[in-house]
Scaffold this motif. Structure first.
Motif, PDB file in Angstrom:
ATOM      1  N   VAL A 121       0.840  -1.202   0.000  1.00  0.00           N
ATOM      2  CA  VAL A 121       0.000   0.000   0.000  1.00  0.00           C
ATOM      3  C   VAL A 121       0.872   1.249   0.000  1.00  0.00           C
ATOM      4  CG1 VAL A 121      -1.748   1.308   1.272  1.00  0.00           C
ATOM      5  CG2 VAL A 121      -1.861  -1.200   1.200  1.00  0.00           C
ATOM      6  N   ALA A 122       1.830   1.288   0.901  1.00  0.00           N
ATOM      7  CA  ALA A 122       2.733   2.447   1.009  1.00  0.00           C
ATOM      8  C   ALA A 122       3.768   2.145   2.076  1.00  0.00           C
ATOM      9  CB  ALA A 122       1.958   3.711   1.376  1.00  0.00           C
ATOM     10  N   THR A 123       4.738   3.037   2.201  1.00  0.00           N
ATOM     11  CA  THR A 123       5.681   2.959   3.310  1.00  0.00           C
ATOM     12  C   THR A 123       5.135   3.795   4.468  1.00  0.00           C
ATOM     13  OG1 THR A 123       6.925   4.910   2.599  1.00  0.00           O
ATOM     14  CG2 THR A 123       7.620   2.767   1.703  1.00  0.00           C
ATOM     15  N   ARG A 124       5.672   3.569   5.635  1.00  0.00           N
ATOM     16  CA  ARG A 124       5.256   4.376   6.779  1.00  0.00           C
ATOM     17  C   ARG A 124       5.665   5.835   6.576  1.00  0.00           C
ATOM     18  NH1 ARG A 124       5.918   1.196  12.468  1.00  0.00           N
ATOM     19  NH2 ARG A 124       4.120   2.521  12.909  1.00  0.00           N
ATOM     20  N   GLU A 125       6.783   6.030   5.864  1.00  0.00           N
ATOM     21  CA  GLU A 125       7.268   7.384   5.607  1.00  0.00           C
ATOM     22  C   GLU A 125       6.272   8.168   4.741  1.00  0.00           C
ATOM     23  OE1 GLU A 125      10.528   4.919   6.945  1.00  0.00           O
ATOM     24  OE2 GLU A 125       9.071   4.651   5.318  1.00  0.00           O
ATOM     25  N   GLN A 126       5.641   7.481   3.797  1.00  0.00           N
ATOM     26  CA  GLN A 126       4.667   8.171   2.945  1.00  0.00           C
ATOM     27  C   GLN A 126       3.482   8.683   3.759  1.00  0.00           C
ATOM     28  OE1 GLN A 126       4.840   4.781  -0.066  1.00  0.00           O
ATOM     29  NE2 GLN A 126       4.198   6.461  -1.405  1.00  0.00           N
ATOM     30  N   PHE A 127       3.043   7.895   4.721  1.00  0.00           N
ATOM     31  CA  PHE A 127       1.963   8.367   5.585  1.00  0.00           C
ATOM     32  C   PHE A 127       2.463   9.486   6.500  1.00  0.00           C
ATOM     33  CE2 PHE A 127      -0.003   4.189   4.602  1.00  0.00           C
ATOM     34  CZ  PHE A 127      -1.271   4.634   4.242  1.00  0.00           C
ATOM     35  N   ALA A 128       3.691   9.333   7.010  1.00  0.00           N
ATOM     36  CA  ALA A 128       4.245  10.342   7.914  1.00  0.00           C
ATOM     37  C   ALA A 128       4.359  11.697   7.221  1.00  0.00           C
ATOM     38  CB  ALA A 128       5.603   9.890   8.434  1.00  0.00           C
ATOM     39  N   GLU A 129       4.681  11.688   5.936  1.00  0.00           N
ATOM     40  CA  GLU A 129       4.780  12.951   5.191  1.00  0.00           C
ATOM     41  C   GLU A 129       3.455  13.704   5.176  1.00  0.00           C
ATOM     42  OE1 GLU A 129       6.200  11.790   1.372  1.00  0.00           O
ATOM     43  OE2 GLU A 129       8.259  11.406   2.072  1.00  0.00           O
ATOM     44  N   LEU A 130       2.356  12.965   5.325  1.00  0.00           N
ATOM     45  CA  LEU A 130       1.026  13.583   5.360  1.00  0.00           C
ATOM     46  C   LEU A 130       0.520  13.733   6.797  1.00  0.00           C
ATOM     47  CD1 LEU A 130      -0.610  11.625   2.383  1.00  0.00           C
ATOM     48  CD2 LEU A 130       0.375  13.931   2.360  1.00  0.00           C
ATOM     49  N   HIS A 131       1.433  13.504   7.768  1.00  0.00           N
ATOM     50  CA  HIS A 131       1.116  13.634   9.195  1.00  0.00           C
ATOM     51  C   HIS A 131       0.009  12.668   9.616  1.00  0.00           C
ATOM     52  CE1 HIS A 131       3.674  17.160   9.114  1.00  0.00           C
ATOM     53  NE2 HIS A 131       2.957  17.643   8.108  1.00  0.00           N
ATOM     54  N   ILE A 132       0.043  11.456   9.050  1.00  0.00           N
ATOM     55  CA  ILE A 132      -0.910  10.410   9.407  1.00  0.00           C
ATOM     56  C   ILE A 132      -0.156   9.330  10.177  1.00  0.00           C
ATOM     57  CG2 ILE A 132      -2.501   8.646   8.555  1.00  0.00           C
ATOM     58  CD1 ILE A 132      -2.884  10.361   6.044  1.00  0.00           C
ATOM     59  N   PRO A 133      -0.428   9.168  11.473  1.00  0.00           N
ATOM     60  CA  PRO A 133       0.246   8.105  12.235  1.00  0.00           C
ATOM     61  C   PRO A 133      -0.182   6.720  11.751  1.00  0.00           C
ATOM     62  CG  PRO A 133      -0.802   9.720  13.697  1.00  0.00           C
ATOM     63  CD  PRO A 133      -1.329   9.960  12.322  1.00  0.00           C
ATOM     64  N   THR A 134       0.758   5.791  11.769  1.00  0.00           N
ATOM     65  CA  THR A 134       0.463   4.399  11.432  1.00  0.00           C
ATOM     66  C   THR A 134       0.752   3.535  12.651  1.00  0.00           C
ATOM     67  OG1 THR A 134       2.693   4.218  10.488  1.00  0.00           O
ATOM     68  CG2 THR A 134       0.869   4.568   8.949  1.00  0.00           C
ATOM     69  N   TYR A 135      -0.086   2.509  12.846  1.00  0.00           N
ATOM     70  CA  TYR A 135       0.137   1.578  13.953  1.00  0.00           C
ATOM     71  C   TYR A 135       0.169   0.175  13.378  1.00  0.00           C
ATOM     72  CZ  TYR A 135      -0.164  -0.958  18.324  1.00  0.00           C
ATOM     73  OH  TYR A 135       0.113  -1.815  19.367  1.00  0.00           O
ATOM     74  N   LEU A 136       1.358  -0.423  13.386  1.00  0.00           N
ATOM     75  CA  LEU A 136       1.537  -1.794  12.909  1.00  0.00           C
ATOM     76  C   LEU A 136       1.384  -2.741  14.086  1.00  0.00           C
ATOM     77  CD1 LEU A 136       2.442  -3.798  10.658  1.00  0.00           C
ATOM     78  CD2 LEU A 136       4.802  -3.255  11.291  1.00  0.00           C
ATOM     79  N   LEU A 137       0.531  -3.754  13.953  1.00  0.00           N
ATOM     80  CA  LEU A 137       0.358  -4.691  15.059  1.00  0.00           C
ATOM     81  C   LEU A 137       1.705  -5.315  15.409  1.00  0.00           C
ATOM     82  CD1 LEU A 137      -3.002  -6.564  14.285  1.00  0.00           C
ATOM     83  CD2 LEU A 137      -2.619  -4.371  15.434  1.00  0.00           C
TER      84      LEU A 137
END
Length: 337
Positions: A121-137
């Motif tokens: 889907v994407a890297t965590r960095e791509q979400f971080a660039e949009l200031h969207i936190p990701t939580y990986l189980l």
């Protein structure tokens, strides 16, 4: 079976609710080696993976979900009404644009191969660039190398505590700690019930094989390796896994598996249809007609357990799966779908 969370929450006293510490924001958590900061409890979340979706439903957070994706089975019956109100972005992996389009304040991810260094889907960095936190189980990153093997390789055995950790951390993120404590207690009780069903039963010579799926029925099957979630289920119940690979779901030839001659065969039932062997009926037909597999003791003696695919994953269904397996091992009778 597990009691529904609503029943557990109803049993919590007001003093118990008061004793649960409130979350202090901004909250920063280390998640799989990546710090994630939450300015407030997320109002909108997206899940990539059924396990994370049902964890949030079990925590009473369904109204916070703006979208879900990556489903193996239909939702648990107790969550159907809530799930019907949530948009399914994709049956399998969603697009990055579809996830971002829901304007999430949290993206909860079941597998690192979906959102990670080589994320589908994407890297965590791509979400971080949009200031969207990701939580990986944590169950899919702790003690595991997801860059080796199709579904990653375990560097050390899966620990059920990683599920309890996910629940506690998600409860803290959303400031519903009392619900998290209640859910963890219910799951721990369920695990103990599964073990108690086998008290006094000698399983020293009992073995099993998990068959998840196959890219094609003519090809080697995806089976549960050592040290992963499915292997943990067997270890918890005192049963040996005949597969020796440390990959999460390696492919192994049927000739090799037939020589191992497991006492039990456990086949995944799925509602998804990515591969022909996702259909458990086709699995059963193959086992009973293939010239190699039809001679296995488990096939000839009907020791085939059909288990929901998501019960083989690190989520709340794992505990229900343990109870199904325990009942079969205790009675010697296969569970029927």
């Amino acid at each position: 079976m597990l009691p529904r969370l609503a029943t557990l929450l109803a049993g919590l006293t007001l003093s118990g609710l008061a004793q649960a510490s409130a979350t202090h924001y901004p909250l920063t958590l280390d998640n799989c080696g990546v710090p994630q900061t939450f300015a407030q409890a997320p109002e909108r979340a997206v899940t990539i993976g059924q396990a994370g979706t049902e964890l949030l439903y079990a925590l009473g957070l369904g109204e916070r979900l703006a979208g879900t994706s990556l489903w193996f089975n239909n939702v648990l019956p107790e969550f159907k009404a809530q799930n019907d109100q949530v948009e399914r972005l994709a049956d399998n992996e969603p697009s990055f644009e579809a996830v971002v389009g829901k304007r999430p304040q949290l993206v909860a991810v079941q597998f690192e191969w979906m959102v990670g260094a080589q994320g589908a889907v994407a890297t965590r960095e791509q979400f971080a660039e949009l200031h969207i936190p990701t939580y990986l189980l944590p169950s899919d990153c702790e003690g595991k190398d997801n860059l080796v093997g199709a579904d990653g390789t375990r560097l050390r055995p899966f620990k059920v505590e990683s599920i309890y950790k996910s629940i506690s951390q998600l409860a803290e993120i959303f400031d519903v700690q009392a619900r998290g404590n209640a859910l963890n207690t219910a799951l721990q009780d369920s695990l103990l019930r599964a073990q108690r069903q086998l008290a006094g039963k000698d399983l020293a010579h009992t073995s099993a094989l998990f068959w998840f799926s196959s890219a094609d029925l003519a090809l080697d099957p995806y089976v549960a390796g050592r040290q992963g979630v499915a292997d943990f289920m067997l270890q918890t119940l005192g049963v040996r896994n005949v597969v020796e690979s440390s990959e999460e779901w390696p492919t192994v030839g049927w000739e090799t598996l037939a020589r191992a001659n497991p006492t039990w065969l456990i086949v995944a039932r799925m509602d998804r249809r990515r591969y022909p062997a996702d259909d458990y009926q086709k699995k059963l037909e193959f086992l009973r007609t293939d010239p190699v597999t039809r001679n296995m003791d488990a096939v000839q003696q009907g020791r085939i357990i059909v288990l929901d695919a998501d019960a083989m994953q690190a989520g709340i269904r794992l505990f229900r799966g343990l109870e199904v397996l325990s009942a079969a091992f205790a009675s010697g009778k296969a569970a029927q779908p």
